[in-house]
Design a protein around this motif. Sequence first.
Motif, short mmCIF file in Angstrom:
data_model
loop_
_atom_site.label_atom_id
_atom_site.label_comp_id
_atom_site.label_asym_id
_atom_site.label_seq_id
_atom_site.Cartn_x
_atom_site.Cartn_y
_atom_site.Cartn_z
N UNK A 112 8.44 4.43 13.16
CA UNK A 112 9.19 3.10 12.02
C UNK A 112 9.43 4.23 10.34
N UNK A 113 8.84 4.84 10.72
CA UNK A 113 9.85 5.72 9.68
C UNK A 113 11.21 6.68 10.48
N UNK A 114 11.30 6.94 11.52
CA UNK A 114 12.63 7.13 11.97
C UNK A 114 13.82 5.91 11.82
N UNK A 115 13.21 4.44 12.03
CA UNK A 115 13.90 3.60 11.93
C UNK A 115 14.69 3.66 10.17
N UNK A 116 13.99 4.28 9.64
CA UNK A 116 14.06 4.01 8.24
C UNK A 116 14.81 5.22 7.56
N UNK A 117 14.54 6.10 8.01
CA UNK A 117 15.56 6.99 7.86
C UNK A 117 17.09 6.84 8.72
N UNK A 118 17.52 6.59 9.27
CA UNK A 118 18.34 5.75 9.65
C UNK A 118 19.31 4.74 9.36
N UNK A 119 18.04 3.86 8.50
CA UNK A 119 18.83 2.45 7.69
C UNK A 119 19.38 3.74 6.67
N UNK A 120 18.49 4.56 6.11
CA UNK A 120 19.04 5.23 4.62
C UNK A 120 20.04 6.11 4.87
N UNK A 121 20.54 6.42 6.06
CA UNK A 121 21.73 6.89 6.75
C UNK A 121 23.15 6.48 6.55
N UNK B 129 0.56 -0.78 0.11
CA UNK B 129 0.22 -0.28 0.30
C UNK B 129 0.97 1.47 0.18
N UNK B 130 0.55 2.34 -0.59
CA UNK B 130 1.40 3.18 -0.78
C UNK B 130 0.10 4.46 -0.36
N UNK B 131 0.77 5.19 0.42
CA UNK B 131 0.22 6.46 1.56
C UNK B 131 0.71 7.19 2.17
N UNK B 132 0.15 8.42 2.46
CA UNK B 132 0.95 9.70 2.66
C UNK B 132 1.42 9.11 4.02
N UNK B 133 2.16 10.00 4.19
CA UNK B 133 2.69 9.78 6.07
C UNK B 133 1.98 10.39 6.88
N UNK B 134 2.00 10.22 7.87
CA UNK B 134 0.66 10.57 9.00
C UNK B 134 1.75 10.47 10.07
N UNK B 135 1.50 11.22 11.19
CA UNK B 135 2.23 11.50 12.42
C UNK B 135 2.94 10.34 13.55
N UNK B 136 1.41 9.16 12.93
CA UNK B 136 1.31 7.77 14.03
C UNK B 136 2.55 6.93 12.95
N UNK B 137 3.45 7.41 11.81
CA UNK B 137 4.60 6.67 11.35
C UNK B 137 5.33 6.87 11.60
#
Length: 171
Positions: free
Chosen positions: A22-31, A11-19
């Motif tokens: 999980x997004x923090x972990x993905x951004x750390x993986x990206x860095x 599923x592709x959807x807009x980012x929401x504050x509840x995300x």
Amino acid sequence: MQAKRTDPMLKIRPFAPDDIPQLVLLLQEMQRHYGVPVPAADAIRASLNALPAGAGILLAETDAIMGFVAFSSLYPGPGLKPGLFMKELFVSERARGQGVGKALLRALARLALERGFARIDWTADRRNERLQRFYAELGAQAQEDRVFFRLSADALVEVAGATLEQRAGGS
């Protein structure tokens, strides 16, 4: 080796504050993937809570967030219509080769068309041939007549005529 098919549950959807967790972990993986410093989780959370106007993030998920595309609106574009600038397209290592990146780009293209935007622009690592092939297979064309510039650090401060205390982000 044939690429895996896209998960039908993707599923592709807009980012929401509840995300944010999980997004923090993905951004750390990206860095880590790019070999650059990884900010503290609290700093990333604060940044996500304070996205600037015009910035957007679409997420790809099944049971967890597997990738994202970050973008901003820009003006003017061709014919003085607005456009999008894709700042980042990142797919977690565990989800690469499964069509997640393509699904994110398709969703971003649909969003651009829905908003009446004329195009999407982005930059790509000149040395990453796999990435360049990925974009070319989607029909994107490298713009050889353009040069990417960056103004940052001391040069940004100098051009702004700012003092060190006024540097962006307080650093």
